[in-house]
Motif scaffolding. Structure first.
Motif, short mmCIF file in Angstrom:
data_model
loop_
_atom_site.label_atom_id
_atom_site.label_comp_id
_atom_site.label_asym_id
_atom_site.label_seq_id
_atom_site.Cartn_x
_atom_site.Cartn_y
_atom_site.Cartn_z
N VAL A 110 0.84 -1.20 0.00
CA VAL A 110 0.00 0.00 0.00
C VAL A 110 0.88 1.25 0.00
N ALA A 111 1.95 1.24 0.82
CA ALA A 111 2.85 2.39 0.88
C ALA A 111 3.57 2.61 -0.45
N ALA A 112 4.04 1.52 -1.06
CA ALA A 112 4.75 1.64 -2.34
C ALA A 112 3.83 2.18 -3.42
N LEU A 113 2.61 1.69 -3.47
CA LEU A 113 1.66 2.18 -4.46
C LEU A 113 1.25 3.62 -4.16
N GLY A 114 1.11 3.94 -2.87
CA GLY A 114 0.79 5.31 -2.47
C GLY A 114 1.86 6.29 -2.88
N ALA A 115 3.12 5.87 -2.76
CA ALA A 115 4.23 6.74 -3.17
C ALA A 115 4.18 7.03 -4.67
N ASP A 116 3.52 6.15 -5.40
CA ASP A 116 3.36 6.32 -6.85
C ASP A 116 2.04 7.02 -7.18
N GLY A 117 1.31 7.47 -6.13
CA GLY A 117 0.07 8.21 -6.34
C GLY A 117 -1.18 7.35 -6.44
N PHE A 118 -1.06 6.06 -6.12
CA PHE A 118 -2.21 5.16 -6.23
C PHE A 118 -2.76 4.88 -4.84
N SER A 119 -4.07 5.06 -4.67
CA SER A 119 -4.74 4.81 -3.39
C SER A 119 -5.41 3.44 -3.43
N VAL A 120 -5.05 2.57 -2.49
CA VAL A 120 -5.54 1.19 -2.48
C VAL A 120 -6.80 1.07 -1.62
N ASP A 121 -7.80 0.38 -2.14
CA ASP A 121 -9.01 0.03 -1.38
C ASP A 121 -8.75 -1.33 -0.76
N VAL A 122 -8.16 -1.34 0.43
CA VAL A 122 -7.72 -2.57 1.07
C VAL A 122 -8.90 -3.52 1.34
N GLY A 123 -10.05 -2.98 1.69
CA GLY A 123 -11.20 -3.82 1.99
C GLY A 123 -11.72 -4.60 0.80
N HIS A 124 -11.34 -4.20 -0.38
CA HIS A 124 -11.77 -4.89 -1.60
C HIS A 124 -10.72 -5.90 -2.06
N LEU A 125 -9.58 -5.91 -1.35
CA LEU A 125 -8.46 -6.74 -1.77
C LEU A 125 -8.65 -8.20 -1.38
N ALA A 126 -8.47 -9.09 -2.34
CA ALA A 126 -8.52 -10.53 -2.10
C ALA A 126 -7.26 -11.15 -2.69
N ILE A 127 -6.57 -11.93 -1.88
CA ILE A 127 -5.35 -12.60 -2.31
C ILE A 127 -5.66 -14.09 -2.40
N PHE A 128 -5.35 -14.69 -3.53
CA PHE A 128 -5.65 -16.10 -3.76
C PHE A 128 -4.38 -16.93 -3.67
N GLY A 129 -4.53 -18.13 -3.15
CA GLY A 129 -3.41 -19.04 -3.03
C GLY A 129 -3.88 -20.36 -2.46
N GLU A 130 -3.04 -20.96 -1.63
CA GLU A 130 -3.36 -22.26 -1.05
C GLU A 130 -3.09 -22.20 0.45
N CYS A 131 -4.08 -22.61 1.24
CA CYS A 131 -3.93 -22.57 2.70
C CYS A 131 -2.95 -23.66 3.16
N ALA A 132 -2.52 -23.55 4.40
CA ALA A 132 -1.55 -24.49 4.96
C ALA A 132 -2.08 -25.92 4.95
N ASP A 133 -3.35 -26.11 5.29
CA ASP A 133 -3.93 -27.46 5.32
C ASP A 133 -3.92 -28.10 3.93
N CYS A 134 -4.32 -27.33 2.92
CA CYS A 134 -4.35 -27.88 1.56
C CYS A 134 -2.94 -28.12 1.04
#
Length: 144
Positions: A110-134
């Motif tokens: 968020v800080a890196a993107l902010g330094a470039d003038g981009f404002s992040v909507d963190v509440g809309h952010l979804a990160i996809f991957g694989e959980c520890a159990d899987c």
């Protein structure tokens, strides 16, 4: 929340209806729910509520700032209450579990993107991957 709902609706010239109250309560109780899941939850209490009412009401509630949505799959958006603290969604592609993390997790991004003038909507952010159990299940040998 119904006092807040009522006052925000009045500000927009809208009425507080039992359906709106039920739909907001369903989102709050389910925590992360698609419109179809909200509909099923509401219909368990009032069978006469239809899908278009749920979709329209979710749009109104989002415009009022009472719910937010994010995309946790390639299906319909998932709604959650703004009463919950702001959070980042982490979604397992295998078991489809959803975990919430504090925004601090992505603060360097968020800080890196902010330094470039981009404002992040963190509440809309979804990160996809694989959980520890899987991940562990995928690594363990198949008992044959």
């Amino acid at each position: 929340m119904s006092d807040d709902l009522a006052s925000r609706l009045r500000e927009q010239g809208l009425r507080l209806t039992p359906q709106r109250q039920l739909i907001l309560r369903a989102v709050e109780e389910l925590r992360h729910a698609t419109p179809d899941e909200v509909l099923a939850h509401v219909r368990a209490q009032v069978s006469s509520v239809n899908a278009s009412t749920v979709y329209r009401t979710l749009e109104v509630l989002e415009e009022l700032g009472l719910v937010r949505h994010t995309h946790l799959s390639d299906r319909a958006p998932t709604y959650h209450s703004t009463l919950e603290h702001e959070h980042v969604h982490v979604v397992c592609r295998r078991c489809h579990s959803v975990r919430s993390y504090d925004p601090e997790l992505v603060e360097p991004l968020v800080a890196a993107l902010g330094a470039d003038g981009f404002s992040v909507d963190v509440g809309h952010l979804a990160i996809f991957g694989e959980c520890a159990d899987c991940s562990a299940a995928a690594r363990s040998p198949d008992p044959a």
